[in-house]
Design a protein around this motif. Structure first.
Motif, mmCIF file in Angstrom:
data_model
loop_
_atom_site.group_PDB
_atom_site.id
_atom_site.type_symbol
_atom_site.label_atom_id
_atom_site.label_comp_id
_atom_site.label_asym_id
_atom_site.label_seq_id
_atom_site.Cartn_x
_atom_site.Cartn_y
_atom_site.Cartn_z
ATOM 1 N N VAL A 221 -44.904 47.448 84.621
ATOM 2 C CA VAL A 221 -43.512 47.901 84.627
ATOM 3 C C VAL A 221 -43.057 47.945 86.074
ATOM 4 C CG1 VAL A 221 -41.927 49.801 84.124
ATOM 5 C CG2 VAL A 221 -43.765 49.253 82.525
ATOM 6 N N LEU A 237 -41.414 60.853 79.700
ATOM 7 C CA LEU A 237 -42.329 59.722 79.520
ATOM 8 C C LEU A 237 -43.197 59.901 78.279
ATOM 9 C CD1 LEU A 237 -43.544 58.983 83.167
ATOM 10 C CD2 LEU A 237 -42.047 57.582 81.754
ATOM 11 N N MET A 240 -41.121 59.145 75.283
ATOM 12 C CA MET A 240 -40.869 57.706 75.228
ATOM 13 C C MET A 240 -42.095 56.960 74.716
ATOM 14 S SD MET A 240 -40.052 55.236 78.486
ATOM 15 C CE MET A 240 -38.960 56.486 79.179
ATOM 16 N N ALA A 241 -43.274 57.312 75.264
ATOM 17 C CA ALA A 241 -44.499 56.634 74.850
ATOM 18 C C ALA A 241 -44.855 56.957 73.399
ATOM 19 C CB ALA A 241 -45.639 57.029 75.781
ATOM 20 N N ILE A 248 -48.739 55.077 78.864
ATOM 21 C CA ILE A 248 -48.183 54.710 80.169
ATOM 22 C C ILE A 248 -49.096 55.269 81.253
ATOM 23 C CG2 ILE A 248 -46.213 54.908 81.727
ATOM 24 C CD1 ILE A 248 -44.469 55.408 79.259
ATOM 25 N N VAL A 267 -48.360 49.640 81.050
ATOM 26 C CA VAL A 267 -48.120 50.076 79.668
ATOM 27 C C VAL A 267 -49.045 49.314 78.730
ATOM 28 C CG1 VAL A 267 -46.427 50.232 77.812
ATOM 29 C CG2 VAL A 267 -45.717 50.608 80.170
ATOM 30 N N GLU A 275 -39.372 47.709 76.667
ATOM 31 C CA GLU A 275 -38.606 48.896 76.287
ATOM 32 C C GLU A 275 -38.835 50.031 77.278
ATOM 33 O OE1 GLU A 275 -35.948 51.206 74.421
ATOM 34 O OE2 GLU A 275 -36.358 49.085 73.999
ATOM 35 N N VAL A 276 -40.082 50.195 77.732
ATOM 36 C CA VAL A 276 -40.376 51.229 78.721
ATOM 37 C C VAL A 276 -39.646 50.937 80.020
ATOM 38 C CG1 VAL A 276 -42.185 52.238 80.154
ATOM 39 C CG2 VAL A 276 -42.596 51.866 77.720
ATOM 40 N N SER A 279 -36.034 51.951 79.941
ATOM 41 C CA SER A 279 -35.781 53.390 79.853
ATOM 42 C C SER A 279 -36.394 54.183 80.999
ATOM 43 C CB SER A 279 -36.331 53.925 78.519
ATOM 44 O OG SER A 279 -35.805 53.213 77.419
ATOM 45 N N PHE A 280 -37.111 53.502 81.892
ATOM 46 C CA PHE A 280 -37.880 54.228 82.908
ATOM 47 C C PHE A 280 -36.987 54.914 83.933
ATOM 48 C CE2 PHE A 280 -41.384 55.157 85.690
ATOM 49 C CZ PHE A 280 -42.476 55.145 84.847
#
Length: 448
Positions: A221, A237, A240-241, A248, A267, A275-276, A279-280
């Motif tokens: 990422v 995070l 999200m994960a 992550i 990831v 996707e991560v 949104s990070f």
């Protein structure tokens, strides 16, 4: 979870505090609200609805204009003087303490309150001056507002005297060093044993297994922007994960410099990386400077920088370096006995979702001692004080690994003394302190 919330709140407070406009702006707003109250009472008295106390200043409209105009002119002049004093202080701090010390003075609450008090009083005086004028019953004069403005001016005089005293105190090196050490202690307490988000039951693969999967089949990422990593929202995070059923691994910690497009995290599975990455941005914060919220090494570096500058040929202030070593030793005693950051962050079901990379105890000890040792060749006083600090830290250690780190530093200091100190008696003094570190190690090891 509570620890993460506390750290995020601490970062927000730090971000708000490290500027010169929030507190003055707040005081200006309060001055405006205060004026609305006094103006309303003045209007009520003007209409005959109430009678003001006898101590309220009275006079003609012209006299009121002269008083308020004089107050406003004097206050804006004093504001300029306060700004000048502050700029001189910042210049002195940058030259003597290093540019990274500027944030300590910018975030100083007394300076912000002083600026805000004078600006707020100036704003109050201007508002009172503006409302003076003809009305249905003759000229309106806000007598109560003028009286309150005079009271604010008297308060400003007290604030100015305290501000001058505070500046004279705050630019003294022991005061600066003690403040940085206090920030280090607060950061250690905030991050000591911070609980990882999630439940009490551990489920799923272990951290070692996940590291293998991340290395074998993880996707990178990239960092969305360049700058120092200031804060990581681990809870965001983790959520999200968990939503993506992913893991992550953060390859950088707060305090590291990120280069846009270079790897920031890894990831697994790789299909979740896109996707991560999208949104990070809402899960981390970067900026032009480092902060203490999750980066206790920053305070260590600040103390080391002051110590090294003091040892330079231009300054040649050994006692300042000794003071820095004393406070570094105090901070490392806290770290050795209390600081246990958890690199693993779990979701509510107990699965590992985020793996961070906190700064290690070994790295903190190296940062605190190595640069000073490298600069202190041929200076037995500094080497002796470093060994004394190592002996104190040794008594607070919890594991043999911690003690081995301290022994390596002590050994290097003893060798530097043997190579660079020409006076045999001085070398013997340093070596005796080295033997004291060995004795403290033996005692602590015997205690288990």
């Amino acid at each position: 979870m509570i620890g993460g919330v506390h750290l995020e709140a601490q970062w927000r407070r730090e971000a708000l505090r490290t500027n010169l406009w929030v507190v003055p702006m707040l005081e200006v707003v309060l001055a405006g609200l205060l004026f609305l109250v006094t103006w309303s009472l003045d209007r009520a008295a003007y209409r005959g609805e109430l009678t003001l106390p006898s101590w309220v200043i009275s006079g003609t409209a012209d006299a009121a204009r002269q008083i308020l105009a004089a107050i406003a002119a004097a206050l804006i002049t004093v504001v300029g003087v306060v700004f000048s004093i502050m700029i001189v202080t910042l210049t002195l701090a940058s030259t003597q303490f290093g540019p990274r010390m500027l944030r300590t003075f910018i975030r100083d609450r007394t300076t912000q309150l002083t600026l805000g008090t004078f600006v707020g009083t100036f704003f109050f005086a201007v508002l009172a001056l503006v409302v003076i004028g003809p009305s249905s019953r003759g000229e309106f004069v806000p007598h109560l507002s003028i009286t309150v403005c005079m009271a604010l001016v008297l308060a400003d005089l007290g604030v100015l005297i305290y501000f001058i005293h505070h500046i004279a105190t705050s630019i003294q090196l022991p005061y600066v060093i003690a403040n940085i050490a206090a920030e280090l202690s607060a950061a250690i307490d905030a991050g000591a044993g911070e609980p990882a988000p999630g439940g009490a039951v551990d489920r799923g693969p272990s951290a070692d297994e996940l590291h293998e999967r991340l290395d074998a089949a993880g996707a990178s990422v990239p960092a969305p922007a360049s700058g120092y990593l200031q804060f990581v929202r681990h809870r965001t995070l983790v959520a999200m994960a968990a939503e993506l059923d992913a893991v992550i691994r953060l390859d950088h910690r707060p305090g590291h410099f990120l280069v846009q497009g270079h790897q920031l995290a890894t990831v697994w599975p790789a299909t979740a990386a896109d996707e991560v990455a999208r949104s990070f941005a809402r899960a981390h914060i970067t900026g032009p400077t480092r902060t203490l919220a999750q980066d206790i090494a920053f305070a260590v570096d600040q103390l080391v920088e002051i110590a090294i500058r003091a040892l330079s040929t231009a300054v040649n202030d050994t006692f300042t370096t000794l003071t820095c070593i004393d406070w570094l030793g105090e901070g490392l005693c806290r770290i050795a006995s209390r600081w246990q950051p958890d690199p693993v962050h779990r979701d509510a079901a107990g699965h590992i979702r985020v793996i961070s990379t906190p700064v290690s105890y070994e790295r903190l000890v190296e940062r605190a001692f190595e640069k000073i040792r490298q600069t202190a060749h041929g200076m037995p006083a500094v080497l002796i004080r470093q060994l004394d600090a190592l002996a104190e830290i040794m008594r607070e250690t919890r594991t043999e690994e911690q003690r081995e780190v301290l022994l390596r530093q002590a050994g290097m200091i003893d060798r530097v003394s043997a190579e660079s100190v020409t006076e045999p008696a001085d070398r013997e003094d340093v070596h005796r302190r080295y033997l004291a570190v060995l004795a403290a190690h033996a005692d602590r090891a015997a205690q288990g």
